[in-house]
Write an enzyme that holds these catalytic residues in place. Sequence first.
Site, PDB file in Angstrom:
ATOM      1  N   ASP A 185       9.134   2.816  -0.092  1.00 38.17           N
ATOM      2  CA  ASP A 185       8.068   3.381   0.729  1.00 38.17           C
ATOM      3  C   ASP A 185       8.299   2.908   2.155  1.00 38.17           C
ATOM      4  OD1 ASP A 185       5.862   4.146   2.106  1.00 38.17           O
ATOM      5  OD2 ASP A 185       4.423   3.552   0.561  1.00 38.17           O
TER       6      ASP A 185
ATOM      7  N   LYS B 166       4.174   8.522   9.175  1.00 35.41           N
ATOM      8  CA  LYS B 166       3.918   7.871  10.468  1.00 35.41           C
ATOM      9  C   LYS B 166       4.909   8.295  11.568  1.00 35.41           C
ATOM     10  CE  LYS B 166       0.868   4.598   8.481  1.00 35.41           C
ATOM     11  NZ  LYS B 166       0.846   3.739   7.315  1.00 35.41           N
TER      12      LYS B 166
ATOM     13  N   TYR C  47       0.858  -1.192   0.000  1.00 31.34           N
ATOM     14  CA  TYR C  47       0.000   0.000   0.000  1.00 31.34           C
ATOM     15  C   TYR C  47       0.889   1.235   0.000  1.00 31.34           C
ATOM     16  CZ  TYR C  47      -3.494   3.409   1.660  1.00 31.34           C
ATOM     17  OH  TYR C  47      -4.337   4.492   1.800  1.00 31.34           O
TER      18      TYR C  47
HETATM   19  C1  LIG Z   1       0.211   4.318   5.946  1.00 30.05           C
HETATM   20  C2  LIG Z   1       0.963   4.125   4.696  1.00 30.05           C
HETATM   21  C3  LIG Z   1       0.853   5.015   3.616  1.00 30.05           C
HETATM   22  C4  LIG Z   1      -0.158   6.130   3.593  1.00 30.05           C
HETATM   23  O1  LIG Z   1       0.078   7.072   4.589  1.00 30.05           O
HETATM   24  P1  LIG Z   1      -1.143   8.026   5.037  1.00 30.05           P
HETATM   25  O2  LIG Z   1      -0.482   8.976   5.979  1.00 30.05           O
HETATM   26  O3  LIG Z   1      -2.157   7.133   5.653  1.00 30.05           O
HETATM   27  O4  LIG Z   1      -1.646   8.695   3.811  1.00 30.05           O
HETATM   28  C5  LIG Z   1       1.681   4.839   2.532  1.00 30.05           C
HETATM   29  N1  LIG Z   1       2.562   3.829   2.493  1.00 30.05           N
HETATM   30  C6  LIG Z   1       2.683   2.946   3.497  1.00 30.05           C
HETATM   31  C7  LIG Z   1       3.707   1.855   3.399  1.00 30.05           C
HETATM   32  C8  LIG Z   1       1.872   3.050   4.616  1.00 30.05           C
HETATM   33  O5  LIG Z   1       1.984   2.140   5.591  1.00 30.05           O
END
Ligand SMILES: *Cc1c(COP(=O)(O)O)cnc(C)c1O
Length: 437
Positions: free
Chosen positions: A241, A274, A146
């Site tokens: 990511d 995060k 994601y």
């Molecule tokens: C949570 C997450 C996102 C999206 O971040 P948001 O602040 O919720 O938009 C993107 N990539 C990864 C790997 C994530 O865990």
Amino acid sequence: MTPNTDLNIALFERAQALIPGGVNSPVRAFRAVGGTPRFIRRAQGAWLWDANGQRFIDYIGSWGPMILGHAHPAVLEAVHQAARDGLSFGAPTERELELAEEILGLLPSMEMIRLVSSGTEAAMSAIRLARGATGRSKFIKFEGCYHGHADALLVRAGSGLATLGTATSAGVPPEVLQHTLVLEYNAIEQLEQAFALHGSELACLVIEPIAGNMNLVRASVPFMRRCRELCTQHGALLVFDEVMTGFRVALGGAQSLYAREIPGFKPDLTVLGKVIGGGMPLAAFGGPRAIMENLAPSGAVYQAGTLSGNPVATACGLATLRQIKEPGFFAALAARTRALVEGLEGAAAAEGVALCADSEGGMFGFFLLPELPRNYAQVLRSDGARFNRLFHGLLARGVCIAPALYEAGFVSAAHSADDIAQTVAAAHEVFRELSRQ
Ligand SMILES: *Cc1c(COP(=O)(O)O)cnc(C)c1O
């Protein structure tokens, strides 16, 4: 739990009239596991209290940011102080530079950084930057990873490599997906085929190095090595990511773990979120100067944000990062997380319940499967009904894990040995129930 006395039920009814599904982010609604979501009134350390005043040991941690636990005094103090000086200026501040220096000092693959407000925004912007810097349109993503909810990322694999993916959301036109190649995680042969077919058209490959959005699944070292080699060979950017793994699995992120196994390894671009906001809306992306200078106003790739680098959010992030840099922080966090995982494995084994688990730093995953999955299709073999009974069994005993089996879990520095022991004891009781049916 009678409807009259359960304030969560009353609040959820009210919420459903006001907000679609009653929540501002879908997974909070408990659709996968059934039942009523808990409305949280406050949190402290490892604990949450819901509207009824029931206490839970929290393994969601706001889905990753709360690595120090909730309401950490040093973080709250930094936030209060920053707020007293004004909430937002829409102008540069020295604190943004301090945060940039702090992050760049910890992630040597990055020479420049841009701050944004959410992981979605950061990942979307990093892909635009990769496309702008390479002059190419296509990119690779992996099934089960994601990267936020930008249109071109809401896609699952088609029936074969040659077929286009299909949208995982209504409202995404098929044309928007024509440049997104979706591959199976950890599948080296498929990766090689994709580069052989499309190598010269690929702007980037975006990957969660340790995936946390299909529960916890690691990219194998040989697979990651091949990702790096193929990107370099074909002039595509490797985009890590690390919104979830950054400052969560290790102080240097997942990239520091792969660099230990693959000499000289680094991604081209890194996406963060995060933990770097410590619970406030803050995310970032960064990489080498030559690539980052393609961003406006120095370059032609547009990207902007009214609240980007917000003074209160940067204060919160800085205070968080300064705590996790303390010597021994990650060793202690990893040990506590391992204690949880080993406790769960032991309790499941004692009751004859098939369970396997993995952890890195303060992130963990467990599956009601005999062995760890290596890709999304294997994760899907988990028994959802059994997971739901485990989830509700734990919740009833005051332990809160993510309400879906596709989510990794998080331990914070505030989780005590006693919290872990209570969690394992609660899980043991639930495993006993599971083994009886
Ligand atoms: C949570 C997450 C996102 C999206 O971040 P948001 O602040 O919720 O938009 C993107 N990539 C990864 C790997 C994530 O865990």
